[in-house]
Write a protein that holds these residues in place. Structure first.
Motif, PDB file in Angstrom:
ATOM      1  N   ASN A  39      44.997  36.504  42.924  1.00 19.91           N
ATOM      2  CA  ASN A  39      44.005  35.482  42.562  1.00 19.91           C
ATOM      3  C   ASN A  39      42.983  36.054  41.573  1.00 19.91           C
ATOM      4  O   ASN A  39      41.774  36.004  41.802  1.00 19.91           O
ATOM      5  N   SER A  40      43.497  36.587  40.480  1.00 21.24           N
ATOM      6  CA  SER A  40      42.694  37.329  39.509  1.00 21.24           C
ATOM      7  C   SER A  40      42.407  36.546  38.234  1.00 21.24           C
ATOM      8  O   SER A  40      41.997  37.138  37.224  1.00 21.24           O
ATOM      9  N   ALA A  41      42.627  35.235  38.248  1.00 20.97           N
ATOM     10  CA  ALA A  41      42.525  34.439  37.024  1.00 20.97           C
ATOM     11  C   ALA A  41      41.132  34.496  36.397  1.00 20.97           C
ATOM     12  O   ALA A  41      40.997  34.376  35.176  1.00 20.97           O
ATOM     13  N   ARG A  42      40.110  34.690  37.198  1.00 20.51           N
ATOM     14  CA  ARG A  42      38.733  34.655  36.693  1.00 20.51           C
ATOM     15  C   ARG A  42      38.512  35.625  35.541  1.00 20.51           C
ATOM     16  O   ARG A  42      37.855  35.299  34.548  1.00 20.51           O
ATOM     17  N   LEU A  43      39.047  36.830  35.623  1.00 24.92           N
ATOM     18  CA  LEU A  43      38.776  37.861  34.623  1.00 24.92           C
ATOM     19  C   LEU A  43      40.010  38.308  33.840  1.00 24.92           C
ATOM     20  O   LEU A  43      39.887  39.123  32.932  1.00 24.92           O
ATOM     21  N   LEU A  44      41.161  37.788  34.168  1.00 18.42           N
ATOM     22  CA  LEU A  44      42.399  38.374  33.664  1.00 18.42           C
ATOM     23  C   LEU A  44      42.498  38.348  32.143  1.00 18.42           C
ATOM     24  O   LEU A  44      43.063  39.271  31.540  1.00 18.42           O
ATOM     25  N   CYS A  51      46.120  53.533  36.190  1.00 18.38           N
ATOM     26  CA  CYS A  51      46.091  52.597  37.320  1.00 18.38           C
ATOM     27  C   CYS A  51      44.782  51.818  37.319  1.00 18.38           C
ATOM     28  O   CYS A  51      43.703  52.408  37.400  1.00 18.38           O
ATOM     29  N   MET A  52      44.891  50.494  37.280  1.00 19.02           N
ATOM     30  CA  MET A  52      43.717  49.640  37.149  1.00 19.02           C
ATOM     31  C   MET A  52      43.783  48.470  38.126  1.00 19.02           C
ATOM     32  O   MET A  52      44.866  48.004  38.502  1.00 19.02           O
ATOM     33  N   ASP A  53      42.602  47.991  38.496  1.00 25.35           N
ATOM     34  CA  ASP A  53      42.489  46.763  39.271  1.00 25.35           C
ATOM     35  C   ASP A  53      42.107  45.615  38.343  1.00 25.35           C
ATOM     36  O   ASP A  53      41.590  45.829  37.234  1.00 25.35           O
ATOM     37  N   SER A  54      42.308  44.408  38.809  1.00 31.56           N
ATOM     38  CA  SER A  54      42.141  43.240  37.941  1.00 31.56           C
ATOM     39  C   SER A  54      40.693  42.783  37.822  1.00 31.56           C
ATOM     40  O   SER A  54      40.421  41.699  37.301  1.00 31.56           O
ATOM     41  N   ASP A  55      39.740  43.586  38.316  1.00 32.36           N
ATOM     42  CA  ASP A  55      38.322  43.308  38.082  1.00 32.36           C
ATOM     43  C   ASP A  55      37.671  44.455  37.312  1.00 32.36           C
ATOM     44  O   ASP A  55      36.458  44.607  37.319  1.00 32.36           O
ATOM     45  N   GLU A  56      38.505  45.265  36.620  1.00 34.00           N
ATOM     46  CA  GLU A  56      38.022  46.403  35.841  1.00 34.00           C
ATOM     47  C   GLU A  56      38.379  46.195  34.370  1.00 34.00           C
ATOM     48  O   GLU A  56      39.551  45.969  34.036  1.00 34.00           O
ATOM     49  N   ILE A  57      37.377  46.302  33.493  1.00 38.59           N
ATOM     50  CA  ILE A  57      37.565  45.986  32.076  1.00 38.59           C
ATOM     51  C   ILE A  57      37.220  47.203  31.228  1.00 38.59           C
ATOM     52  O   ILE A  57      36.082  47.693  31.259  1.00 38.59           O
ATOM     53  N   LEU A  58      38.179  47.696  30.455  1.00 41.54           N
ATOM     54  CA  LEU A  58      37.959  48.837  29.577  1.00 41.54           C
ATOM     55  C   LEU A  58      37.119  48.428  28.374  1.00 41.54           C
ATOM     56  O   LEU A  58      37.331  47.366  27.795  1.00 41.54           O
ATOM     57  N   ASP A  59      36.179  49.284  27.968  1.00 43.58           N
ATOM     58  CA  ASP A  59      35.419  49.016  26.745  1.00 43.58           C
ATOM     59  C   ASP A  59      36.067  49.738  25.563  1.00 43.58           C
ATOM     60  O   ASP A  59      37.040  50.484  25.714  1.00 43.58           O
ATOM     61  N   ALA A  60      35.519  49.513  24.364  1.00 44.17           N
ATOM     62  CA  ALA A  60      36.124  50.034  23.137  1.00 44.17           C
ATOM     63  C   ALA A  60      36.166  51.552  23.122  1.00 44.17           C
ATOM     64  O   ALA A  60      37.147  52.158  22.656  1.00 44.17           O
ATOM     65  N   GLU A  61      35.111  52.208  23.633  1.00 49.32           N
ATOM     66  CA  GLU A  61      35.078  53.663  23.625  1.00 49.32           C
ATOM     67  C   GLU A  61      36.158  54.254  24.517  1.00 49.32           C
ATOM     68  O   GLU A  61      36.797  55.261  24.162  1.00 49.32           O
TER      69      GLU A  61
END
Length: 266
Positions: free
Chosen positions: A12-17, A79-89
């Motif tokens: 149920n990760s649609a919010r941030l996917l 390995c990542m979770d669906s509420d974690e967002i990588l930045d440009a750096e």
């Protein structure tokens, strides 16, 4: 140069996917999505990006992540979770790392993860401070996630380095989510770990958590979000002992009832 498989867990990760996936598609040569039964638009969004999730029933986070790692075609995994967002750096660092010589297999990298609660960055969320630095990029021949019921981590013979950048961990986005995870985490902890059954210990622990995670941490300066994180820490500290006590007393009741019934027969 080496190839990298991104292992992503969803439910149920649609919010941030749509924010999570684009950076991962940039750094990953392969994306393994393992979904534990989404009922929202998660699967549809994955299909929009050309990804076909693998469905796998959820047990614990570490076990789920290890299942995803086992599906990877490459030994190097992120390995990542669906509420974690990588930045440009962070993206640039990973791309530069991949473009260089392949590192020794016992090297690993920690993301620099900043926690957000109800959309606001926080300094602490029991039992961690923000930022924290979990190991997320490593060679799967050297390490796996442990099976702790809560707050699992990567274990292995590794030399770790922190990545630059800011990975946004956008967790607990509604009060419902806060209390739902509070209940889930404490129940899982009592089920899989040996927690001392004691209401008194729970009260003492809750008082200590209030001072440490609300007053001393400075959470009180963050308004209503600080109240939420302070309440979460206090409730978590009490509930894990209370639930253990309740479970312990529940197991004693059939014995007591059997003794009473035997006495009545006599």
């Amino acid at each position: 140069m080496f190839k990298l498989t991104v292992c992503l867990l969803t439910c149920n990760s649609a919010r941030l996917l749509r924010e999570v996936l684009p950076p991962l598609l940039i750094v990953g040569d392969e994306i393994i999505v393992v979904d534990s039964g989404s009922t929202d638009n998660t699967l549809d969004i994955c299909h929009e990006y050309g990804l076909t999730p693998h469905l796998h029933p959820y047990a614990m986070h570490g076990m789920q992540m290890n299942h995803a790692i086992g599906l990877a075609s490459n030994d190097w995994v992120l390995c990542m979770d669906s509420d974690e967002i990588l930045d440009a750096e962070t993206i640039d660092f990973i791309l530069a790392l991949k473009a260089g010589e392949e590192p020794a297999v016992d090297n690993a990298w920690r993301i620099t993860r900043y926690w957000h609660v109800l959309g606001q960055e926080v300094r602490t969320l029991y039992p961690v401070s923000s930022p924290d630095f979990p190991v997320r990029l490593f060679n799967r021949t050297q390490a796996r996630f442990n099976h702790r019921p809560v707050d699992d981590k990567v274990e292995g013979r590794l030399h770790t380095v922190k990545m630059p950048g800011r990975v946004r961990h956008d967790t607990f986005y509604t009060l419902h989510e806060v209390f739902n995870k509070l209940n889930s985490y404490t129940s899982r902890l009592v089920k899989y770990q040996n927690v001392r059954p004691s209401i008194g210990r729970g009260i003492v622990s809750a008082i200590g958590a209030f001072f440490k995670w609300y007053l001393f941490s400075g959470a009180w300066r963050q308004g209503k979000v600080g109240v939420v994180t302070g309440l979460y820490a206090t409730s978590y500290s009490f509930l894990k002992y209370f639930k253990a006590w309740y479970q312990h007393e529940d197991k004693k009741e059939p014995v007591a009832k059997e003794h009473t019934d035997s006495h009545l027969v006599e």
